[in-house]
Design a protein around this motif. Structure first.
Motif, mmCIF file in Angstrom:
data_model
loop_
_atom_site.group_PDB
_atom_site.id
_atom_site.type_symbol
_atom_site.label_atom_id
_atom_site.label_comp_id
_atom_site.label_asym_id
_atom_site.label_seq_id
_atom_site.Cartn_x
_atom_site.Cartn_y
_atom_site.Cartn_z
ATOM 1 N N PRO A 83 -6.616 2.580 -8.044
ATOM 2 C CA PRO A 83 -6.020 1.585 -6.840
ATOM 3 C C PRO A 83 -5.293 2.170 -5.835
ATOM 4 N N VAL A 84 -5.067 3.528 -5.962
ATOM 5 C CA VAL A 84 -4.255 4.267 -4.860
ATOM 6 C C VAL A 84 -5.284 5.139 -4.049
ATOM 7 N N ALA A 85 -6.241 5.920 -4.624
ATOM 8 C CA ALA A 85 -7.380 6.723 -4.249
ATOM 9 C C ALA A 85 -8.308 5.897 -3.432
ATOM 10 N N CYS A 86 -8.471 4.729 -3.808
ATOM 11 C CA CYS A 86 -9.785 3.938 -3.449
ATOM 12 C C CYS A 86 -9.582 3.418 -1.879
ATOM 13 N N GLU A 87 -10.605 3.245 -1.195
ATOM 14 C CA GLU A 87 -10.682 2.373 0.132
ATOM 15 C C GLU A 87 -10.154 0.967 -0.240
ATOM 16 N N PRO A 88 -9.479 0.466 0.661
ATOM 17 C CA PRO A 88 -8.677 -0.846 0.365
ATOM 18 C C PRO A 88 -10.020 -2.089 -0.277
ATOM 19 N N ALA A 89 -10.963 -1.931 0.595
ATOM 20 C CA ALA A 89 -12.100 -3.132 0.138
ATOM 21 C C ALA A 89 -12.483 -2.923 -1.378
ATOM 22 N N GLU A 90 -12.595 -1.746 -1.928
ATOM 23 C CA GLU A 90 -12.814 -1.621 -3.130
ATOM 24 C C GLU A 90 -11.926 -2.231 -4.155
ATOM 25 N N LEU A 91 -10.638 -2.416 -3.744
ATOM 26 C CA LEU A 91 -9.768 -3.128 -4.749
ATOM 27 C C LEU A 91 -10.218 -4.448 -4.890
ATOM 28 N N LEU A 92 -10.987 -5.016 -4.108
ATOM 29 C CA LEU A 92 -11.424 -6.643 -4.164
ATOM 30 C C LEU A 92 -12.458 -6.459 -5.228
ATOM 31 N N GLY A 93 -13.227 -5.620 -5.566
ATOM 32 C CA GLY A 93 -14.134 -5.382 -6.548
ATOM 33 C C GLY A 93 -13.985 -4.960 -7.878
ATOM 34 N N MET A 94 -12.553 -4.359 -7.925
ATOM 35 C CA MET A 94 -12.122 -3.681 -9.135
ATOM 36 C C MET A 94 -12.061 -4.361 -10.241
ATOM 37 N N LYS A 95 -12.238 -4.087 -11.472
ATOM 38 C CA LYS A 95 -12.209 -4.940 -12.668
ATOM 39 C C LYS A 95 -11.090 -4.443 -13.565
ATOM 40 N N VAL A 96 -10.619 -5.253 -14.419
ATOM 41 C CA VAL A 96 -9.588 -4.891 -15.178
ATOM 42 C C VAL A 96 -10.448 -4.606 -16.569
ATOM 43 N N THR A 97 -10.308 -3.392 -17.356
ATOM 44 C CA THR A 97 -11.129 -3.337 -18.494
ATOM 45 C C THR A 97 -10.419 -3.355 -19.877
ATOM 46 N N ALA A 98 -9.089 -3.310 -19.664
ATOM 47 C CA ALA A 98 -8.471 -3.401 -20.747
ATOM 48 C C ALA A 98 -6.893 -3.818 -20.374
ATOM 49 N N THR A 99 -6.216 -4.649 -21.384
ATOM 50 C CA THR A 99 -4.909 -5.179 -20.948
ATOM 51 C C THR A 99 -4.073 -4.715 -22.250
ATOM 52 N N PHE A 100 -3.040 -4.236 -22.114
ATOM 53 C CA PHE A 100 -1.955 -3.919 -23.018
ATOM 54 C C PHE A 100 -0.760 -4.620 -22.840
ATOM 55 N N VAL A 101 -0.075 -5.263 -23.807
ATOM 56 C CA VAL A 101 1.169 -5.861 -23.799
ATOM 57 C C VAL A 101 2.065 -5.101 -24.910
ATOM 58 N N ALA A 102 3.134 -4.526 -24.418
ATOM 59 C CA ALA A 102 4.149 -3.950 -25.331
ATOM 60 C C ALA A 102 3.469 -2.798 -26.159
ATOM 61 N N GLY A 103 2.359 -2.087 -25.371
ATOM 62 C CA GLY A 103 1.581 -0.923 -25.966
ATOM 63 C C GLY A 103 0.346 -1.450 -26.813
ATOM 64 N N ARG A 104 0.119 -2.613 -27.250
ATOM 65 C CA ARG A 104 -0.876 -3.123 -27.948
ATOM 66 C C ARG A 104 -2.119 -3.764 -27.312
ATOM 67 N N LEU A 105 -3.204 -3.272 -27.395
ATOM 68 C CA LEU A 105 -4.190 -3.722 -26.647
ATOM 69 C C LEU A 105 -4.453 -4.995 -27.185
ATOM 70 N N VAL A 106 -4.564 -6.116 -26.095
ATOM 71 C CA VAL A 106 -4.839 -7.360 -26.357
ATOM 72 C C VAL A 106 -5.893 -8.042 -25.770
ATOM 73 N N ALA A 107 -6.858 -7.280 -24.734
ATOM 74 C CA ALA A 107 -7.850 -7.821 -24.199
ATOM 75 C C ALA A 107 -8.893 -6.697 -23.715
ATOM 76 N N GLY A 108 -9.808 -6.570 -23.789
ATOM 77 C CA GLY A 108 -10.938 -5.567 -23.025
ATOM 78 C C GLY A 108 -11.253 -4.285 -24.160
ATOM 79 N N ALA A 109 -11.624 -3.564 -23.458
ATOM 80 C CA ALA A 109 -12.237 -2.236 -24.206
ATOM 81 C C ALA A 109 -12.718 -2.551 -25.374
ATOM 82 N N ASP A 110 -12.286 -1.847 -26.361
ATOM 83 C CA ASP A 110 -13.187 -1.969 -27.864
ATOM 84 C C ASP A 110 -12.679 -3.196 -28.736
ATOM 85 N N ARG A 111 -11.718 -3.934 -28.011
ATOM 86 C CA ARG A 111 -11.084 -4.851 -29.056
ATOM 87 C C ARG A 111 -12.257 -5.916 -29.604
#
Ligand SMILES: [Zn+2]
Length: 256
Positions: free
Chosen positions: A228-256
């Motif tokens: 999200p820093v190195a990309c062109e601004p427009a790329e932010l709009l298509g970027m996907k969240v692939t994993a979400t962690f809460v307090a260090g625990r995987l709660v969504a995405g990736a291999d869950r």
């Protein structure tokens, strides 16, 4: 609980934001002071005196001046060591008030998507002259003011990537207006990300728990499929969240 939110004025779209002069598209109307100034002062004194952080919604240049005047008075009386009082939105500022945020140690808690939501009609409401202090992120940063960014959900969408795009471009997702609206107030990619993360953590007294990825922090974080820093601004709009962690625990995405 350590904070209280107050309201000084309304919103710009409904002409409820309190202005120092008349609305350009409604002569004789200056918006609304939704809370009596004496009541605001009383709450600031009473709760500020007990160590609460005061956060006050102010959108118009009149609302912001009112809040800064009250903060100046009450902080001057209380002399707290680490108050971090905030102005929520700080959208339209008289240029004379911009340096006061840094001088008073007041945080401007701002939402980049408000700029892109309002920019198509802001000049009609406010006129060219008042736009000099509108969504003035760079002008505030240059004075040494502390800022933090947010989404203002549920008023706006809970989409921080769109917020990062708005912060960097001041354009609609379709790329208009080309070059951005008053682009001199846009921020660079690193600053935008910092204000959404570490800036927000500091503004919430959570800088030892949240806001950065480092040992000892809470690890509430997402993994994106792009940088999200190195990309062109427009790329932010298509970027996907692939994993979400809460307090260090995987709660969504990736291999869950
Ligand atoms: Zn608000």
């Amino acid at each position: 609980m350590r904070s209280v939110k107050l309201y000084a004025d309304g919103a710009l779209g409904s002409r409820g934001a309190l202005l120092l002069g008349d609305y350009s598209d409604q002569p004789g109307h200056r918006g609304l002071a939704v809370t009596d100034a004496n009541h605001l002062r009383w709450v600031m004194r009473t709760l500020g005196g007990k160590g609460f952080q005061v956060c006050t919604h102010a959108i118009g240049d009149g609302g912001n001046r009112l809040v800064l005047d009250l903060y100046e008075q009450v902080l001057g009386e209380l002399k707290p060591s680490d108050a971090r009082w905030r102005v929520e939105h700080a959208q339209i500022l008289d240029p004379a008030d911009i340096p006061r945020f840094a001088e008073l140690g007041v945080i401007a808690a701002m939402q980049p998507v408000h700029c892109t939501s309002d920019m198509d009609w802001a000049d009609e409401r406010l006129g060219e002259e008042r736009l000099k202090g509108a969504y003035a992120w760079q002008s505030l940063l240059k004075t040494g003011a502390r800022l933090c960014y947010g989404t203002d959900f549920p008023v706006e969408k809970v989409e921080p990537l769109e917020g990062l795009y708005a912060a960097r471009t001041r354009m609609h997702p379709d790329g208009t207006p080309i070059g951005g609206w008053r682009p001199e107030e846009a921020v660079d990619a690193r600053t935008a990300l910092w204000l959404y993360t570490a800036g927000g953590a500091w503004a919430a007294f959570a800088e030892n728990d949240l806001g950065v990825v480092a040992p000892g922090y809470r690890a509430d974080l997402v993994v994106l499929d792009g940088d999200p820093v190195a990309c062109e601004p427009a790329e932010l709009l298509g970027m996907k969240v692939t994993a979400t962690f809460v307090a260090g625990r995987l709660v969504a995405g990736a291999d869950r």
